[in-house]
Motif scaffolding. Structure first.
Motif, PDB file in Angstrom:
ATOM      1  N   UNK A 168       0.830  -1.206   0.000  1.00 25.81           N
ATOM      2  CA  UNK A 168       0.000   0.000   0.000  1.00 25.81           C
ATOM      3  C   UNK A 168       0.864   1.255   0.000  1.00 25.81           C
ATOM      4  N   UNK A 169       1.893   1.270   0.843  1.00 30.93           N
ATOM      5  CA  UNK A 169       2.770   2.444   0.931  1.00 30.93           C
ATOM      6  C   UNK A 169       3.513   2.666  -0.387  1.00 30.93           C
ATOM      7  N   UNK A 170       4.002   1.578  -0.990  1.00 34.11           N
ATOM      8  CA  UNK A 170       4.679   1.700  -2.287  1.00 34.11           C
ATOM      9  C   UNK A 170       3.701   2.193  -3.358  1.00 34.11           C
ATOM     10  N   UNK A 171       2.478   1.693  -3.313  1.00 30.45           N
ATOM     11  CA  UNK A 171       1.459   2.116  -4.292  1.00 30.45           C
ATOM     12  C   UNK A 171       1.139   3.595  -4.134  1.00 30.45           C
ATOM     13  N   UNK A 172       1.069   4.053  -2.891  1.00 26.36           N
ATOM     14  CA  UNK A 172       0.819   5.481  -2.633  1.00 26.36           C
ATOM     15  C   UNK A 172       1.960   6.321  -3.175  1.00 26.36           C
ATOM     16  N   UNK A 173       3.188   5.845  -2.975  1.00 27.15           N
ATOM     17  CA  UNK A 173       4.358   6.578  -3.483  1.00 27.15           C
ATOM     18  C   UNK A 173       4.292   6.707  -5.006  1.00 27.15           C
ATOM     19  N   UNK A 174       3.909   5.633  -5.690  1.00 21.83           N
ATOM     20  CA  UNK A 174       3.798   5.663  -7.149  1.00 21.83           C
ATOM     21  C   UNK A 174       2.690   6.614  -7.593  1.00 21.83           C
ATOM     22  N   UNK A 175       1.558   6.560  -6.886  1.00 18.96           N
ATOM     23  CA  UNK A 175       0.379   7.317  -7.300  1.00 18.96           C
ATOM     24  C   UNK A 175       0.510   8.813  -7.005  1.00 18.96           C
ATOM     25  N   UNK A 176       1.112   9.164  -5.870  1.00 16.23           N
ATOM     26  CA  UNK A 176       1.124  10.563  -5.422  1.00 16.23           C
ATOM     27  C   UNK A 176       2.364  11.324  -5.880  1.00 16.23           C
TER      28      UNK A 176
END
Length: 377
Positions: A192-200
């Motif tokens: 989730x944290x990695x996905x947030x980093x990619x998205x934001x």
């Protein structure tokens, strides 16, 4: 305006990238602990016995139920003895009881081959079940031992009192289930944290590269866009976390551990000990709530970095050590070891309070700078 920012953040390309990334991450780090649970023997036998106990005894075990459990253990010993006495090969070696099989000299090659044949080639259930039950019986017999293994050099009075409570609570919740969930939730939160980093990460960098900042900073409405973009990022992250957690728990439900959800995670058969009387279900809710908070915190961190760095290469370079520290320390202490008795009872509150304070400070500092930043920036 916020809806427009959401559309920009959750564009088709990003969503497709996140889907592919999550799919690969799942197969690399999560799938095994879901598909192969419990893994091997005697874990499979222990899990089967735990299910039997849950249906027979409920969520706790008392002295009379312990005696019934011990009786079933003795019956399995007799069954194993009959099996050994029925085999010519074992009788010729002088192995007629279970204790003979497991306690005789390990240097005897014929005996070792016999053990391997019974346990692995033939895979006789009763021998594995005896091992699983024996581990549980030993743990129960030592449940009043408050030395806390080899860690007694830092055991405080409060810890001893808490350990005394646990020895009497009757819960037999197993490390087998708890460790499996903790391993899964750790990697899920990291995904989730990695996905947030990619998205934001593109939040502000993309506007800067497209020269939109010159239009934004030339008007009052444009300078107010920072708050709206940040709010859009928080909403997008919340939606992303909800989708990923929903997918995770649908997959996790196939493990069948929901029948243990009403059991206290602090037990004589679980190495983890909590300061609080948490059931497994309550512990899951607590970890998910902590994960949501961490996810929103990392959303703000990523948005802050996106607003100050010049390009994607720079933000990736900054995020790599952040992700290393997150996986190594943050997830260990703020997800895996939530309410752990080896940590101070106030550790959880102080840690998240400090994180939230730091994040709020970052928002205020950046917002003030946005209001007075030079248009030539």
């Amino acid at each position: 305006m916020i809806l427009m920012e959401l559309k920009k953040i959750l564009n088709i390309k990003i969503l497709f990238l996140l889907f592919i990334f999550s799919f690969i991450f799942y197969f690399l780090f999560i799938k095994f602990n879901i598909e192969y649970f419990p893994n091997g023997r005697p874990a499979n036998d222990e899990y089967r016995i735990l299910n039997e106990m849950k249906h027979s005894f409920g969520k706790t075990i008392d002295e009379s139920e312990y005696e019934a459990f011990k009786k079933s253990y003795d019956e399995r010993i007799l069954e194993a003895n009959k099996y050994l006495q029925s085999k010519e090969e074992t009788v010729n070696l002088g192995i007629t009881t279970y204790s003979d099989l497991v306690q005789r000299d390990d240097e005897n090659e014929r005996l070792n081959n016999l053990r391997y044949k019974i346990f692995h080639e033939e895979g006789v259930n009763v021998f594995w079940e005896i091992q699983a039950q024996n581990n549980m019986l030993e743990s129960y017999n030592y449940k009043d031992d408050q030395n806390y293994n080899s860690k007694d050099f830092f055991v405080t009075k409060d810890m001893k009192d808490r350990l005394g409570e646990i020895s009497n609570n009757g819960s037999y919740f197993s490390s087998l289930i708890f460790d499996n969930y903790n391993e899964l939730i750790k990697y899920t939160v990291f995904l989730i944290i990695l996905s947030i980093a990619i998205m934001i990460s593109p939040l502000f960098i993309k506007d800067r590269q497209n020269k939109l900042v010159y239009l934004q900073y030339s008007s009052k409405i444009g300078r107010d866009l920072f708050k709206k973009k940040l709010l859009g990022a928080l909403i997008a992250s919340f939606l992303l976390m909800t989708i990923q957690f929903t997918a995770f728990f649908i997959l996790y439900s196939t493990n069948g551990t929901h029948i243990f959800s009403d059991m206290n995670v602090s037990s004589f058969y679980n190495e983890f000990t909590s300061w609080f009387d948490l059931t497994f279900g309550e512990y899951i809710i607590l970890t998910v709530a902590a994960a949501y908070l961490l996810g929103l915190i990392f959303t703000v961190i990523t948005a802050f970095l996106s607003s100050i760095v010049p390009n994607y290469l720079t933000i990736i370079g900054i995020q790599v050590p952040i992700m290393f520290v997150t996986f190594t320390y943050v997830l260990k202490y703020l997800i895996e070891r939530l309410t752990d008795i080896t940590l101070p009872s106030y550790f959880l509150y102080i840690s998240y309070t400090i994180l939230v304070f730091v994040i709020l400070s970052m928002i205020v500092i950046r917002w003030k700078k946005e209001k007075r930043i030079d248009i030539l920036y």
